[in-house]
Design a protein around this motif. Structure first.
Motif, mmCIF file in Angstrom:
data_model
loop_
_atom_site.group_PDB
_atom_site.id
_atom_site.type_symbol
_atom_site.label_atom_id
_atom_site.label_comp_id
_atom_site.label_asym_id
_atom_site.label_seq_id
_atom_site.Cartn_x
_atom_site.Cartn_y
_atom_site.Cartn_z
ATOM 1 N N LEU A 122 -5.614 1.874 -1.373
ATOM 2 C CA LEU A 122 -6.543 2.977 -1.137
ATOM 3 C C LEU A 122 -5.739 4.278 -1.104
ATOM 4 C CD1 LEU A 122 -8.094 0.396 -0.074
ATOM 5 C CD2 LEU A 122 -9.290 1.956 1.470
ATOM 6 N N VAL A 123 -5.913 5.100 -2.121
ATOM 7 C CA VAL A 123 -5.099 6.297 -2.289
ATOM 8 C C VAL A 123 -5.400 7.308 -1.175
ATOM 9 C CG1 VAL A 123 -4.507 8.219 -3.814
ATOM 10 C CG2 VAL A 123 -5.023 5.953 -4.782
ATOM 11 N N GLY A 124 -4.352 7.726 -0.464
ATOM 12 C CA GLY A 124 -4.504 8.724 0.583
ATOM 13 C C GLY A 124 -5.087 8.189 1.869
ATOM 14 N N PHE A 125 -5.204 6.865 2.007
ATOM 15 C CA PHE A 125 -5.838 6.274 3.179
ATOM 16 C C PHE A 125 -4.819 5.670 4.141
ATOM 17 C CE2 PHE A 125 -9.815 7.349 1.688
ATOM 18 C CZ PHE A 125 -10.842 6.823 2.453
ATOM 19 N N GLN A 126 -3.658 6.299 4.270
ATOM 20 C CA GLN A 126 -2.712 5.875 5.296
ATOM 21 C C GLN A 126 -3.388 6.007 6.665
ATOM 22 O OE1 GLN A 126 -1.927 8.096 2.866
ATOM 23 N NE2 GLN A 126 -2.241 10.088 3.846
ATOM 24 N N THR A 127 -3.094 5.060 7.558
ATOM 25 C CA THR A 127 -3.885 4.991 8.783
ATOM 26 C C THR A 127 -3.116 4.374 9.941
ATOM 27 O OG1 THR A 127 -5.957 4.131 9.725
ATOM 28 C CG2 THR A 127 -4.827 2.742 8.122
ATOM 29 N N ARG A 128 -3.545 4.742 11.179
ATOM 30 C CA ARG A 128 -3.043 4.082 12.385
ATOM 31 C C ARG A 128 -4.169 3.342 13.099
ATOM 32 N NH1 ARG A 128 -3.096 8.656 17.108
ATOM 33 N NH2 ARG A 128 -3.191 6.801 18.430
ATOM 34 N N LEU A 129 -5.281 3.097 12.400
ATOM 35 C CA LEU A 129 -6.346 2.289 12.998
ATOM 36 C C LEU A 129 -5.843 0.874 13.254
ATOM 37 C CD1 LEU A 129 -9.561 3.170 10.916
ATOM 38 C CD2 LEU A 129 -8.729 4.232 13.038
ATOM 39 N N LYS A 130 -6.356 0.252 14.308
ATOM 40 C CA LYS A 130 -6.039 -1.147 14.540
ATOM 41 C C LYS A 130 -6.593 -1.981 13.385
ATOM 42 C CE LYS A 130 -5.484 -1.160 19.539
ATOM 43 N NZ LYS A 130 -5.832 -1.818 20.824
ATOM 44 N N TRP A 131 -5.992 -3.139 13.134
ATOM 45 C CA TRP A 131 -6.369 -3.929 11.971
ATOM 46 C C TRP A 131 -7.843 -4.323 11.994
ATOM 47 C CZ3 TRP A 131 -1.728 -7.803 11.006
ATOM 48 C CH2 TRP A 131 -0.604 -7.046 10.662
ATOM 49 N N SER A 132 -8.341 -4.704 13.160
ATOM 50 C CA SER A 132 -9.759 -5.078 13.249
ATOM 51 C C SER A 132 -10.653 -3.885 12.916
ATOM 52 C CB SER A 132 -10.081 -5.607 14.647
ATOM 53 O OG SER A 132 -9.763 -4.636 15.639
ATOM 54 N N ALA A 133 -10.228 -2.695 13.330
ATOM 55 C CA ALA A 133 -11.003 -1.491 13.037
ATOM 56 C C ALA A 133 -10.953 -1.159 11.552
ATOM 57 C CB ALA A 133 -10.474 -0.318 13.853
ATOM 58 N N GLN A 134 -9.816 -1.412 10.909
ATOM 59 C CA GLN A 134 -9.716 -1.150 9.470
ATOM 60 C C GLN A 134 -10.729 -1.995 8.696
ATOM 61 O OE1 GLN A 134 -5.704 -0.949 7.741
ATOM 62 N NE2 GLN A 134 -4.879 -0.640 9.811
ATOM 63 N N LYS A 135 -10.874 -3.242 9.093
ATOM 64 C CA LYS A 135 -11.863 -4.095 8.424
ATOM 65 C C LYS A 135 -13.261 -3.498 8.557
ATOM 66 C CE LYS A 135 -9.876 -8.766 8.674
ATOM 67 N NZ LYS A 135 -10.106 -10.130 9.212
ATOM 68 N N GLU A 136 -13.619 -3.129 9.763
ATOM 69 C CA GLU A 136 -14.972 -2.628 10.007
ATOM 70 C C GLU A 136 -15.224 -1.291 9.305
ATOM 71 O OE1 GLU A 136 -15.577 -2.414 14.181
ATOM 72 O OE2 GLU A 136 -15.183 -4.548 14.541
ATOM 73 N N VAL A 137 -14.291 -0.376 9.417
ATOM 74 C CA VAL A 137 -14.506 0.979 8.899
ATOM 75 C C VAL A 137 -14.418 1.020 7.381
ATOM 76 C CG1 VAL A 137 -13.620 3.342 8.885
ATOM 77 C CG2 VAL A 137 -13.688 2.041 11.024
ATOM 78 N N PHE A 138 -13.385 0.436 6.808
ATOM 79 C CA PHE A 138 -13.198 0.549 5.369
ATOM 80 C C PHE A 138 -14.187 -0.303 4.581
ATOM 81 C CE2 PHE A 138 -8.567 1.646 6.508
ATOM 82 C CZ PHE A 138 -8.920 2.977 6.715
ATOM 83 N N ARG A 139 -14.773 -1.301 5.221
ATOM 84 C CA ARG A 139 -15.813 -2.072 4.539
ATOM 85 C C ARG A 139 -17.153 -1.338 4.503
ATOM 86 N NH1 ARG A 139 -14.341 -8.203 6.767
ATOM 87 N NH2 ARG A 139 -12.744 -8.654 5.161
#
Length: 448
Positions: free
Chosen positions: A273-290
């Protein structure tokens, strides 16, 4: 014997350049015995944050820097070209193929001795290039700070997630160029106004990984996606989610926002994901990016993460050849020196090898000309204001100004506007840069 500590982009390039100049090189890498928060392999030149060496535009700073490095037979660029994946007008690579190619070249060179161990203190009598990167181990970083009498500086850097290609819904997404440059190499996931609003709500409320040092800043050129969102709900639409030039084939119009994904492997089975560097927790990444259309069933090959990077106060510590002012026979290359970016790190390794080669042979060292992109970058490291110093990328703005009257700026503006002016300036910078580099190399060859 010359010691190169660290087999990242800078250390790999430095070791190769020195060996090709006839020096015996000891290349020491602490992985896999001692890893870092970001690395996952024991290979040389592992690219952890991105798979891109930036723009190939011949008139851009990175395009000119690549031309300079090719003139000096860069191993990193040669291996990158062999591992290239589609990325419009940028040079992006399959990370594993690229790292394997660099590792094989280094371990196969008869003058390079590869060893795996952690170094806490360099050997003072041995000429050494320190290229341990922004994740330098604590003992070595502490020694460097004490030995140079300089404070260490830090910033937080983040990594973008990678998803599998077959988990992307191409009924919602489509292939297109990035900002109308290059081929249709990027997967585009469009968001309408409501979808963007829901995404922003989820992103801003999602749980983040706590930072160990709240006073350490982010690197402004690579902010986490949620840090950008904190600055305003429209920030992302004018940054990594900018839809300019992207006509959705279903509507014939630009979407309200768009997420672009770039191929990460030669096989085309992974996209980041271009430009989507993040410090979200892994579980949050699943929820948000989906929540992004097309990524509703995304499978993550790697989650994003954040880590703290270290660099030295270059204007106090280094001269324009990357030599440490207070310690003889020691050079610092790569991101530890205060440059930012994979390409810039490799270029720094090349420059440090050039300087170390001449010093070991008893020849006076000289900085690269400031008219070159490499020289301008190293000149900035050595002469920037210590109070304002921070990591920097290669930029045309670091080059000396062009002579007044060299270009008909008014005519260019009338005929082609700002884009024509920028292209013309870039072309002149490129021509001047290559001439200056070739003269520098000629003089170096004569003095040798």
């Amino acid at each position: 014997m010359i010691h190169v500590i660290g087999a990242g982009l800078a250390g790999s390039e430095a070791a190769w350049q020195l060996a090709m100049r006839g020096h015996d090189v000891r290349l020491t890498e602490m992985r896999p015995g001692q890893s870092t928060p970001a690395h996952t392999t024991a290979g040389a030149a592992e690219m952890v944050c991105s798979n891109s060496f930036k723009s190939d535009d011949p008139n851009s700073a990175t395009g000119i820097l690549k031309a300079e490095m090719r003139r000096m037979d860069s191993l990193i660029l040669r291996c990158a070209e062999a591992a290239r994946v589609p990325a419009g007008n940028s040079l992006a690579v399959d990370r594993e193929v690229f790292s394997t190619a660099v590792t094989t070249a280094l371990k196969g060179h008869p003058r390079i001795q590869w060893e795996e161990r952690e170094v806490a203190t360099p050997e003072p009598e041995v000429p050494t290039i320190l290229a341990t990167g922004p994740l330098t181990s604590e003992p070595l970083a502490a020694w460097l700070a004490a030995a140079t009498g300089s404070d260490r500086l830090h910033f937080y850097d983040a990594i973008a997630p990678i998803v599998t290609r077959d988990s992307i819904d191409m009924d919602r997404a489509w292939m297109a160029a990035r900002y109308d440059k290059g081929g249709a190499d990027f997967i585009n996931c469009p968001l309408d106004t409501e979808e963007y609003g829901r995404f922003m709500d989820a992103l801003l409320s999602a749980e983040r990984v706590p930072l160990s040092d709240v006073d350490t800043p982010y690197f402004e050129a690579c902010l986490p996606i949620e840090a950008m969102a904190d600055r305003g709900r429209e920030t992302l639409r004018h940054g990594p989610m900018k839809p300019v030039g992207l006509d959705d084939p279903r509507t014939g119009r630009w979407p309200h926002a768009v997420v672009q994904l770039r191929q990460d492997t030669l096989a085309g089975d992974h996209f980041n994901l271009v430009g989507f560097q993040t410090r979200l927790k892994w579980s949050a990444q699943k929820e948000v990016f989906r929540l992004i259309p097309g990524l509703g069933a995304a499978e993550f090959a790697r989650f994003g993460s954040i880590h703290r990077n270290t660099y030295v106060q270059a204007p106090k510590v280094l001269d324009a050849t990357l030599a440490v002012k207070s310690i003889p026979n020691l050079w610092i290359a790569g991101q530890l020196s205060g440059v930012e970016g994979y390409l810039e790190s490799a270029a720094g390794g090349l420059a440090a090898a050039f300087a170390a080669d001449r010093a070991v042979r008893g020849i006076e060292t000289a900085p690269f000309p400031p008219e070159t992109v490499l020289g301008s970058l190293l000149h900035y490291l050595a002469h920037a204001s210590p109070a304002d110093f921070g990591p920097t990328n290669a930029m045309l703005g670091l080059l000396p100004p062009l002579p007044e009257g060299l270009l008909d700026l008014r005519g260019l503006k009338r005929s082609g506007g700002t884009r024509a002016v920028k292209a013309a300036k870039g072309q002149v910078h490129r021509e001047r840069s290559i001439r200056a580099l070739e003269e520098h190399l000629r003089q170096a060859g004569e003095s040798a």
